[in-house]
Enzyme design. Structure first.
Site, PDB file in Angstrom:
ATOM      1  N   TYR A 184       0.848  -1.206   0.000  1.00 24.06           N
ATOM      2  CA  TYR A 184       0.000   0.000   0.000  1.00 24.06           C
ATOM      3  C   TYR A 184       0.875   1.244   0.000  1.00 24.06           C
ATOM      4  O   TYR A 184       2.006   1.219   0.456  1.00 24.06           O
ATOM      5  CB  TYR A 184      -0.892   0.008   1.251  1.00 24.06           C
ATOM      6  N   ASN A 223      -5.528  -4.403  -6.838  1.00 23.77           N
ATOM      7  CA  ASN A 223      -5.718  -3.112  -7.487  1.00 23.77           C
ATOM      8  C   ASN A 223      -4.729  -2.063  -6.988  1.00 23.77           C
ATOM      9  O   ASN A 223      -4.265  -1.214  -7.759  1.00 23.77           O
ATOM     10  CB  ASN A 223      -7.157  -2.621  -7.310  1.00 23.77           C
ATOM     11  N   HIS A 250      -7.497 -11.710  -6.520  1.00 22.62           N
ATOM     12  CA  HIS A 250      -7.594 -10.660  -5.507  1.00 22.62           C
ATOM     13  C   HIS A 250      -9.041 -10.320  -5.161  1.00 22.62           C
ATOM     14  O   HIS A 250      -9.382 -10.162  -3.982  1.00 22.62           O
ATOM     15  CB  HIS A 250      -6.878  -9.397  -5.975  1.00 22.62           C
ATOM     16  N   HIS A 263     -17.085  -4.899   0.110  1.00 20.66           N
ATOM     17  CA  HIS A 263     -17.103  -4.766  -1.351  1.00 20.66           C
ATOM     18  C   HIS A 263     -18.213  -5.584  -1.989  1.00 20.66           C
ATOM     19  O   HIS A 263     -18.700  -5.236  -3.069  1.00 20.66           O
ATOM     20  CB  HIS A 263     -15.753  -5.176  -1.936  1.00 20.66           C
ATOM     21  N   HIS A 268      -9.084  -8.448  -1.047  1.00 21.58           N
ATOM     22  CA  HIS A 268      -9.813  -7.222  -1.398  1.00 21.58           C
ATOM     23  C   HIS A 268     -10.751  -6.775  -0.287  1.00 21.58           C
ATOM     24  O   HIS A 268     -10.676  -5.636   0.170  1.00 21.58           O
ATOM     25  CB  HIS A 268     -10.562  -7.393  -2.717  1.00 21.58           C
ATOM     26  N   ASP A 269     -11.666  -7.641   0.145  1.00 20.06           N
ATOM     27  CA  ASP A 269     -12.433  -7.351   1.357  1.00 20.06           C
ATOM     28  C   ASP A 269     -11.537  -7.641   2.555  1.00 20.06           C
ATOM     29  O   ASP A 269     -10.993  -8.744   2.684  1.00 20.06           O
ATOM     30  CB  ASP A 269     -13.704  -8.207   1.426  1.00 20.06           C
TER      31      ASP A 269
END
Length: 329
Positions: A86, A121, A213, A222, A248-249
């Site tokens: 990140y 992402n 992902h 999400h 992702h979540d």
């Protein structure tokens, strides 16, 4: 960093060159890493996602508990479900964020095994090719993503690591994303689905596990992903995939498909979590934890034992799956 215990077999140097091409790749066989199981015929794996925050948001605590569980299980490797660094991936293979968010955090002896990774992402808004560059393994030999999509073959299980970020249509309207090697989108997705379908057809492994992902079915913030429901899910069902593992979540969850034996498993609690947001899904939610942690799996040809652990190392949810060795399910 200690050298990885097992050599990567069957990865030709030509793969690295292909990763740097700007044009969308033609349909081809997915590259493969051979990772044989232990002599006793079992495989032990940890899965974690959404983690790379320089140890912040309890990333360090999750890493410590992964080390404890990894030692008890004598794990073979770790699967990362993406959003590895990140907020915007890394700029290049010498970016200090890499060591600060990976090498300096996952220091336990039991975690000095290969890490097989998909991109998320957030990785795509940096330089995604840097995470695929073989030179990154000169910085930390564990970090293994030989292509945006590839297969880890363990004999007992085939893990199909799939690049899901290009599927998400609304990302394509954002200029931050680095689409080298992906654009045009339709060609890339078509080829990827064709390659995955072929690989699943050819697989002789007892367990077929697809890793991406983004979630297909999710009760966390999400929620379900329309593009993956429409494009990827039919391929998984048609080829008898046992598990789809995603991040992702930022939660831990187990969801059972209502019209197949497929299980949707979210392990995205590697650092920042506690979103407090939930969505409805038509599938059956077996377990959901809106918090930090990771997942483990121990596989043999006929049994799978899985568990979610929280940031203290407590086993929150344990379950098992069985398979007839001769006939499958």
């Amino acid at each position: 960093m200690a050298p990885v215990g097992l050599l990567l077999v069957g990865v030709v140097t030509a793969v690295a060159g292909l990763l740097l091409e700007a044009a969308a790749p033609a349909s081809a066989t997915l590259p493969r890493v051979e990772h044989p199981p232990k002599a006793g015929g079992t495989l032990a794996v940890l899965a974690v996602g959404d983690w790379g925050r320089r140890g912040q948001f309890n990333q360090t605590l999750v890493a410590q508990q992964m080390g404890v569980v990894g030692q008890k299980m004598d794990i073979d490797f770790v699967i990362s479900t993406g959003d590895n660094i990140y907020d915007d991936g890394i700029a290049n293979t010498s970016d200090p964020l890499f060591k600060e968010s990976f090498s300096n955090i996952y220091t336990a002896k039991s975690l000095q095994k290969p890490w097989y990774l998909v991109l998320g992402n957030h990785d795509y808004t940096g330089n995604p090719l840097a995470q695929l560059d073989p030179a990154i393994r000169n910085v930390d030999s564990r970090y293994t993503a030989i292509a945006k999509s590839f297969i880890v073959n363990s004999g007992i299980a085939d893990f199909f690591l799939i690049d899901t970020t290009p599927f998400i249509l609304h990302y394509w309207n954002k200029t931050k994303f680095d689409w080298r090697g992906v654009s045009p989108r339709d060609t890339y997705i078509t080829n990827q689905l064709k390659d995955l379908g072929y690989a699943l057809t050819e697989s002789k492994a007892a367990w077929k596990i697809v890793v991406g992902h983004h979630p297909i079915s999710s009760g966390c913030g999400h929620g379900n992903n329309t593009e993956l429901e429409e494009l990827l899910l039919p391929v998984l069902k048609a080829h008898g995939v046992d598990m789809y593992v995603n991040g992702h979540d930022h939660c831990l969850q187990r969801i059972s498909s209502r019209d197949s034996h497929l299980e949707f498993l979210t392990s995205g609690g590697g650092s920042k979590a506690w979103a407090g947001k939930f969505k409805a899904t038509p599938d059956k939610v077996e377990f959901l934890y809106d918090g930090q942690g990771f997942m483990s799996m121990r596989l043999s040809k006929t049994e799978a034992h899985l568990a979610f652990f929280d940031v203290t190392g407590k086993a929150l949810h344990c379950w098992g799956l069985t398979k007839n060795a001769a006939a499958g399910r």
